[in-house]
Design a protein around this motif. Structure first.
Motif, PDB file in Angstrom:
ATOM      1  N   LYS A  50     -15.828   2.830 -24.799  1.00  0.00           N
ATOM      2  CA  LYS A  50     -15.605   1.854 -23.723  1.00  0.00           C
ATOM      3  C   LYS A  50     -16.432   0.603 -24.009  1.00  0.00           C
ATOM      4  N   ARG A  51     -16.085   0.001 -25.121  1.00  0.00           N
ATOM      5  CA  ARG A  51     -16.769  -1.233 -25.493  1.00  0.00           C
ATOM      6  C   ARG A  51     -16.153  -2.411 -24.754  1.00  0.00           C
ATOM      7  N   ILE A  52     -16.865  -3.513 -24.710  1.00  0.00           N
ATOM      8  CA  ILE A  52     -16.234  -4.787 -24.381  1.00  0.00           C
ATOM      9  C   ILE A  52     -16.025  -5.509 -25.701  1.00  0.00           C
ATOM     10  N   THR A  53     -14.804  -5.915 -25.923  1.00  0.00           N
ATOM     11  CA  THR A  53     -14.460  -6.528 -27.202  1.00  0.00           C
ATOM     12  C   THR A  53     -14.099  -7.991 -27.008  1.00  0.00           C
ATOM     13  N   LEU A  54     -14.696  -8.833 -27.801  1.00  0.00           N
ATOM     14  CA  LEU A  54     -14.333 -10.256 -27.849  1.00  0.00           C
ATOM     15  C   LEU A  54     -13.675 -10.488 -29.187  1.00  0.00           C
ATOM     16  N   GLN A  55     -12.423 -10.933 -29.146  1.00  0.00           N
ATOM     17  CA  GLN A  55     -11.641 -10.892 -30.368  1.00  0.00           C
ATOM     18  C   GLN A  55     -10.712 -12.099 -30.443  1.00  0.00           C
ATOM     19  N   ALA A  56     -10.526 -12.590 -31.650  1.00  0.00           N
ATOM     20  CA  ALA A  56      -9.537 -13.653 -31.847  1.00  0.00           C
ATOM     21  C   ALA A  56      -8.146 -13.058 -31.699  1.00  0.00           C
ATOM     22  N   MET A  75     -15.213  -5.951 -18.014  1.00  0.00           N
ATOM     23  CA  MET A  75     -15.859  -4.681 -17.679  1.00  0.00           C
ATOM     24  C   MET A  75     -15.731  -3.741 -18.877  1.00  0.00           C
ATOM     25  N   PRO A  76     -16.523  -2.662 -18.896  1.00  0.00           N
ATOM     26  CA  PRO A  76     -16.452  -1.742 -20.035  1.00  0.00           C
ATOM     27  C   PRO A  76     -15.021  -1.320 -20.339  1.00  0.00           C
ATOM     28  N   GLY A  77     -14.683  -1.401 -21.590  1.00  0.00           N
ATOM     29  CA  GLY A  77     -13.333  -1.060 -22.034  1.00  0.00           C
ATOM     30  C   GLY A  77     -12.427  -2.260 -22.153  1.00  0.00           C
ATOM     31  N   ASP A  78     -12.820  -3.398 -21.602  1.00  0.00           N
ATOM     32  CA  ASP A  78     -11.952  -4.581 -21.614  1.00  0.00           C
ATOM     33  C   ASP A  78     -11.973  -5.279 -22.962  1.00  0.00           C
ATOM     34  N   ARG A  79     -10.902  -6.037 -23.176  1.00  0.00           N
ATOM     35  CA  ARG A  79     -10.741  -6.776 -24.422  1.00  0.00           C
ATOM     36  C   ARG A  79     -10.486  -8.236 -24.057  1.00  0.00           C
ATOM     37  N   ILE A  80     -11.277  -9.111 -24.608  1.00  0.00           N
ATOM     38  CA  ILE A  80     -11.096 -10.548 -24.391  1.00  0.00           C
ATOM     39  C   ILE A  80     -10.418 -11.109 -25.633  1.00  0.00           C
ATOM     40  N   LEU A  81      -9.240 -11.650 -25.437  1.00  0.00           N
ATOM     41  CA  LEU A  81      -8.450 -12.124 -26.569  1.00  0.00           C
ATOM     42  C   LEU A  81      -8.374 -13.643 -26.515  1.00  0.00           C
ATOM     43  N   VAL A  82      -8.840 -14.274 -27.566  1.00  0.00           N
ATOM     44  CA  VAL A  82      -9.020 -15.714 -27.553  1.00  0.00           C
ATOM     45  C   VAL A  82      -8.020 -16.368 -28.495  1.00  0.00           C
ATOM     46  N   SER A  83      -7.325 -17.372 -27.967  1.00  0.00           N
ATOM     47  CA  SER A  83      -6.368 -18.113 -28.792  1.00  0.00           C
ATOM     48  C   SER A  83      -7.102 -19.142 -29.642  1.00  0.00           C
ATOM     49  N   ALA A  84      -6.382 -19.653 -30.608  1.00  0.00           N
ATOM     50  CA  ALA A  84      -6.977 -20.595 -31.553  1.00  0.00           C
ATOM     51  C   ALA A  84      -7.537 -21.813 -30.829  1.00  0.00           C
ATOM     52  N   GLY A  85      -8.588 -22.352 -31.406  1.00  0.00           N
ATOM     53  CA  GLY A  85      -9.156 -23.558 -30.839  1.00  0.00           C
ATOM     54  C   GLY A  85     -10.660 -23.603 -30.995  1.00  0.00           C
ATOM     55  N   VAL A  86     -11.211 -24.754 -30.659  1.00  0.00           N
ATOM     56  CA  VAL A  86     -12.661 -24.927 -30.706  1.00  0.00           C
ATOM     57  C   VAL A  86     -13.205 -24.790 -29.290  1.00  0.00           C
ATOM     58  N   ILE A  94      -8.144  -9.740 -21.273  1.00  0.00           N
ATOM     59  CA  ILE A  94      -8.373 -11.037 -20.652  1.00  0.00           C
ATOM     60  C   ILE A  94      -8.104 -12.097 -21.707  1.00  0.00           C
ATOM     61  N   TYR A  95      -7.234 -13.020 -21.372  1.00  0.00           N
ATOM     62  CA  TYR A  95      -6.833 -14.006 -22.372  1.00  0.00           C
ATOM     63  C   TYR A  95      -7.542 -15.332 -22.128  1.00  0.00           C
ATOM     64  N   VAL A  96      -7.847 -15.993 -23.235  1.00  0.00           N
ATOM     65  CA  VAL A  96      -8.528 -17.279 -23.167  1.00  0.00           C
ATOM     66  C   VAL A  96      -7.808 -18.252 -24.091  1.00  0.00           C
ATOM     67  N   SER A  97      -7.657 -19.464 -23.608  1.00  0.00           N
ATOM     68  CA  SER A  97      -7.011 -20.483 -24.435  1.00  0.00           C
ATOM     69  C   SER A  97      -7.621 -21.844 -24.107  1.00  0.00           C
ATOM     70  N   VAL A  98      -7.656 -22.714 -25.106  1.00  0.00           N
ATOM     71  CA  VAL A  98      -8.167 -24.062 -24.830  1.00  0.00           C
ATOM     72  C   VAL A  98      -7.256 -24.815 -23.859  1.00  0.00           C
ATOM     73  N   SER A  99      -6.027 -24.326 -23.684  1.00  0.00           N
ATOM     74  CA  SER A  99      -5.144 -24.955 -22.714  1.00  0.00           C
ATOM     75  C   SER A  99      -5.138 -24.215 -21.383  1.00  0.00           C
ATOM     76  N   GLY A 100      -6.008 -23.224 -21.262  1.00  0.00           N
ATOM     77  CA  GLY A 100      -6.027 -22.436 -20.030  1.00  0.00           C
ATOM     78  C   GLY A 100      -6.897 -23.068 -18.952  1.00  0.00           C
ATOM     79  N   SER A 101      -7.103 -22.280 -17.902  1.00  0.00           N
ATOM     80  CA  SER A 101      -7.925 -22.745 -16.796  1.00  0.00           C
ATOM     81  C   SER A 101      -8.751 -21.587 -16.267  1.00  0.00           C
ATOM     82  N   ASP A 102      -9.997 -21.870 -15.950  1.00  0.00           N
ATOM     83  CA  ASP A 102     -10.831 -20.806 -15.402  1.00  0.00           C
ATOM     84  C   ASP A 102     -10.453 -20.478 -13.956  1.00  0.00           C
TER      85      ASP A 102
END
Lengths: 400, 590
Positions: free
Chosen positions: B89-95, B62-73, B33-41
């Protein structure tokens, strides 16, 4: 008569050396609670004598003969013993897989079952020896076999105490039965040995260095008893070594802390003080039946402990030296009146040993022990699984 | 102000709308799952259509998912509602691609108006007690009176009609032009209680206004594991927090009716259901109380390769639970190769453990310049191993202050450490109950609850520079094969085979921005014969029924030094470096 080892010979015959040894022990017992688990020196030549715990074959025969002859004090003592509920052949075992002895509120499992069963097994074993009534033999064996078949886990905060006390009585029963009742099957005996080694021994193997001395002592006497039954000489040496120079409160010189006979638990309460010296005496008796004189160590320090405790509990004053135990956790600045005067059934054994079995100890050196024995005679039960009890029946010797 | 409120509530509103109208896609795991300060929920969270908020991404993971976050505040609090289901099957929050991702607990504050005496004024609609202000990433000093605001970067506040009036001095700067931030959130990353198997990697968290923590109460952290277990917190930066950087604690309570039948900390009985965190390679700095803090969460956890510095730097915390690492009920905790420096305050320690840290091991840590001492070890039955640590008291420290303070703490085993100007205190706890529990080895099964004493310590193969341990013989204590230098004195009751260095080490640590180096005259090292430091040699700790052991129960043999060199011979130099004179005069430690 007794094959004393080099160590005890030194004690008996060389007071200078004795003083040095005692000093050395004090220095060595660094009062910490770290064990260097080295193989102890050998205290006993192989093999063990069986039966050889509290009762030798001669002891059992003496009880039987005296009761049969209706001689006192055995007659009265036996009546008291026979009428005790745990001497009944109708006792059914209550064996379980898991026993927990714990101080934690809400914890604890089946410890009452075990205590009652081991006492019943022991008392039925003695009943069988004295009366020849096979019903008692069957009951003793039934209880032992049931536990050997079922019992797997012993734990809890106070497991050292629970295991030490209970195994001592169960082994005492087994030791008599193996020697006197050939119908006890060898495969059942092997299961019993396994239970002693694998269930009871692990909790007591490292003693209880952090606790009041009666804990160490429960471990020590339990260990010594298992060792004899299982013919495990290294285990036996481990227990005996702790009696002489163990780093915990349970070694003789740490439990009877001075020449006055003051006990490590004298400042705690009197029942525990009697419990502890009773344990020490039981170890000495096993040693005696295996040809060793542990009674006389450190100029009969054990007797001094008995005299001090008996005297105080008979109502006289005794000197008290403020004392912090070896573990450093139980300082006491005065003797405790808690439980004073409620004599426990531990005095006949030591009185009879010094009055009638060995020579040369003046009567005034055991007079309070005698008075306590006289007062209680005939001695009753040993307070649950704490001590053997019934000393008048078990240990009275014919007077010359 | 209205814009701020809209900005704040927009993500929440979007989540509500999405949930209400069934926009949450059916879980297809594992996924990124990707996240960016220029994205939209309202986007689908794909690499080309990233989400806007981490919070929303987390709600979909969900278990096993990876949240990948782009640069930003990202100015939000991230709270996981669910975790992974297992180690695999971790959930990972990662830059994303090691991007600079920062979660801030502050909001930008504009709308300042000029007031008199060079001050600027703004009004908050709510009543706020605790608060922190930053201007251009510098923390402003909160003062009590207007008069004290005469210097730049100071501020004060008053309350009027339920509103907060802030008056601040920005020097010659305009706070509406510069970056003025007010801390409004009390957590960076957290979870609902009992969420397990999360990995947080490479995320920066800053400007969190969390309350102070206590082992006997709440323990909020900028990252807060909230009763979860098996969290991996790796490569993160946690800074400028009011109190604790990373909390691995479970809220505690006072045990008013504690007794041997119902001892303190009896609520935790299953080792497998607590702790097991991995906290690695994080940089924790400028936090007001502690770097890592927690009751029970330290159990079976690993804390390694972290740089923890500048704790309680402005002295705002005056309680007694401040440290680089502060843990209680930390059975089998492993604390390895952390650099902990500059923990301020008269109660600030490098590492503060206790009550209860049976089976812990502290190895290869470098700890210096703490206000109250480097180790504070409190109420424990042991055994605990301290090996190959480098502990240096500041040259300016009170000469009477002990570097290692052991209070009702038994069986501490110090092996191959380097102590610089670091004496020991070894005592009981006068006037207070010292009964505490020990456990069956590598478990939380209470075995005994009895007074903890000052006994059974071991000091073998250490290097003391400047000061010796200087303690009276503890019952059961042993010390030998140590090297003493620069005025450090051997222990009169032990040290039969120890030695004194003939020359000065001229020891010093030289700190740089991200590490530290050791400088010394290695020629002063003096090899002596040291026995193999096996578990058997160190003894069987009868109360706890264990040797010095790994968490899996295997015995530890100390045969490696700080640099991981293997001991090849009995003749070697005491301290954390086997190589002795073959060493360089300058050694990079971290």
């Amino acid at each position: 008569m007794h094959s004393l080892n080099v160590y005890t010979r030194l004690i008996r015959y060389n007071k200078w050396m004795l003083t040095l040894i005692i000093f050395f022990f004090y220095m060595m017992s660094a009062y910490g609670q770290v064990l260097k688990l080295e193989k102890p020196v050998a205290y006993h030549p192989k093999p063990f004598t069986h039966p050889g715990l509290l009762h030798s074959a001669n002891d059992l025969q003496r009880m039987k003969d005296m009761v049969a002859l209706g001689r006192e004090p055995w007659k009265s003592a036996f009546e008291k013993f026979r009428s005790h509920p745990w001497s009944s052949a109708s006792r059914e075992p209550h064996a379980v897989q898991h026993v927990e002895r714990s101080l934690l509120i809400g914890a604890g499992k089946n410890i009452g079952n075990l205590e009652k069963d081991v006492c019943a097994a022991y008392q039925n074993a003695v009943m069988w020896s004295v009366t020849g009534d096979e019903a008692h033999a069957k009951t003793a064996i039934k209880i032992i076999n049931a536990w050997a078949e079922t019992f797997k886990v012993f734990d809890g905060t106070d497991v050292e105490l629970g295991a030490g006390l209970n195994v001592f009585k169960m082994v005492s029963a087994a030791e008599i039965m193996r020697a006197t009742y050939p119908k006890w099957k060898q495969e059942d005996i092997e299961k019993c040995k396994m239970m002693f080694r694998d269930v009871f021994y692990p909790p007591i193997q490292y003693f209880a260095l952090w606790a009041h001395g009666n804990w160490d002592l429960a471990c020590m006497k339990g260990m010594m008893a298992i060792a004899v039954f299982n013919d495990d000489h290294e285990m036996f040496d481990r227990a005996v070594d702790f009696y002489y120079k163990g780093p915990g409160n349970g070694s003789l010189l740490h439990y009877i802390v001075n020449e006055e006979g003051q006990g490590q638990e004298s400042g705690r309460d009197q029942p525990h003080s009697m419990l502890g010296i009773g344990h020490l005496a039981e170890m000495c008796e096993i040693g005696w039946n295996q040809g060793m004189d542990m009674y006389s160590f450190a100029q009969n320090r054990l007797l001094k402990g008995f005299e001090y405790t008996a005297r105080y509990n008979l109502g006289e004053d005794v000197p008290f030296q403020p004392y912090t135990d070896i573990s450093g956790r139980f300082p006491a600045d005065k003797i405790s009146t808690n439980g004073r005067g409620k004599l426990r059934s531990i005095f006949e054994q030591v009185y009879n040993h010094y009055a009638f079995r060995i020579k040369g100890i003046p009567a005034d050196q055991y007079r309070y022990t005698k008075q306590a024995a006289d007062k209680l005679r005939p001695e009753g039960a040993g307070f649950n699984a704490d001590n053997a009890g019934f000393g008048t029946l078990f240990f009275s010797l014919p007077q010359p | 102000m209205n814009k701020v409120i809209i900005f704040l509530i927009f993500p929440l509103l979007m989540q509500f709308v999405d949930k209400a109208f069934g926009h949450v896609p059916a879980p297809v795991s594992p996924k990124s799952i990707y996240v960016s300060v220029s994205g939209s929920d309202r986007a689908d969270g794909s690499v080309t259509k990233p989400l806007r908020t981490i919070s929303y991404a987390v709600s979909r993971a969900m278990p096993g998912d990876r949240i990948l976050v782009s640069a930003g505040v990202y100015r939000e609090s991230v709270v996981f509602e669910r975790g992974g289901s297992s180690e695999h099957k971790r959930i990972t929050l990662q830059a994303l691609n090691q991007a600079k991702v920062m979660i801030k607990g502050s909001d930008r504050k504009t709308g300042w108006v000029k007031d008199k005496n060079k001050l600027w004024k703004c009004m908050l609609d709510s009543f706020q007690t605790g608060m922190m202000l930053f201007f251009n990433d510098k923390k402003m000093v909160n003062v009590s009176t207007l008069q004290e605001c005469s210097n730049a970067l100071r501020w004060t506040k008053t309350m009027e009609n339920g509103k907060t009036i802030i008056l601040a001095n920005f020097g010659t700067s305009d706070p509406n032009v510069g970056l003025t931030e007010i801390l409004v959130r009390n957590v960076g990353i957290s979870a609902r209680s009992g969420v397990d198997y999360l990995t947080i990697e490479g995320i920066a968290i800053s400007q969190i206004f969390n309350d102070y923590a206590s082992i006997y109460a709440e323990q909020p952290g900028a990252i807060d594991t909230k009763n979860g277990k098996y969290w991996n917190i790796i490569g993160c930066s946690i800074s400028e927090c009011h109190a604790v950087g990373i909390s691995i604690g479970i809220p505690g309570h006072v045990y008013a009716d504690a007794n041997p039948g119902r001892p303190e900390f009896n609520d935790y009985t299953d080792l497998a259901s607590v702790g097991h965190h991995k906290i690695k390679e994080n940089h924790i700095f400028n936090c007001g109380q502690a770097g890592v803090f927690g009751l029970i969460g330290g159990t079976s956890s690993t804390i390694e390769d972290n740089l923890i510095e500048n704790i309680n730097q402005d002295g705002g915390y005056t309680g007694n639970e401040s440290a680089g690492i502060r843990l209680a009920m930390a059975v089998d905790a492993t604390i390895t190769h952390n650099l902990i420096r500059r923990v301020y305050g008269k109660n600030g320690y490098g590492v503060f453990l206790g009550p209860i840290f049976q089976g812990a091991r502290l190895s290869r840590n470098i700890i210096s310049d703490s206000g109250a001492g480097l180790f504070y070890l409190f109420k424990n039955h042991g055994p605990v191993l301290f090996d190959n640590n480098i502990l240096a008291m500041a040259d300016t420290a009170d000469k009477d202050m002990a570097g290692v303070k052991m209070e009702a703490s038994e069986a501490n085993v110090f092996v191959q450490n380097l102590f610089y100007n670091c004496s020991f205190y070894n005592g009981r706890q006068p006037g207070k109950s010292v009964s505490t529990s020990n456990f069956l080895p590598h478990s939380l099964v209470i075995k005994q609850t009895i007074p903890a004493l000052d006994i059974d310590h071991r000091l073998y193969g250490n290097l003391f520079i400047g000061k010796g341990a200087g303690i009276a013989k503890p019952a059961g204590g042993e010390a030998d094969f140590n090297l003493y230098a620069d005025g450090a004195l051997p222990l009169s009751w032990a040290d039969l085979n120890s030695s004194k260095a003939e020359n000065s080490f001229s020891f010093r640590l030289e700190h740089n921005q991200k590490g530290v180096e050791l400088f010394w005259k290695k020629e002063a090292l003096k090899p002596i014969k040291i026995p193999v430091l096996t578990a058997e040699f160190l003894g069987f700790f009868a109360l706890s029924k264990q040797y010095i052991e790994y968490p899996d129960g295997k015995k530890i043999m100390i045969d490696r030094d700080f640099l991981n060199a293997v001991s090849g011979t009995l003749e070697r130099t005491p301290g954390p470096f086997y190589q002795g004179k073959g060493l360089k005069p300058r050694i990079k430690l971290f």
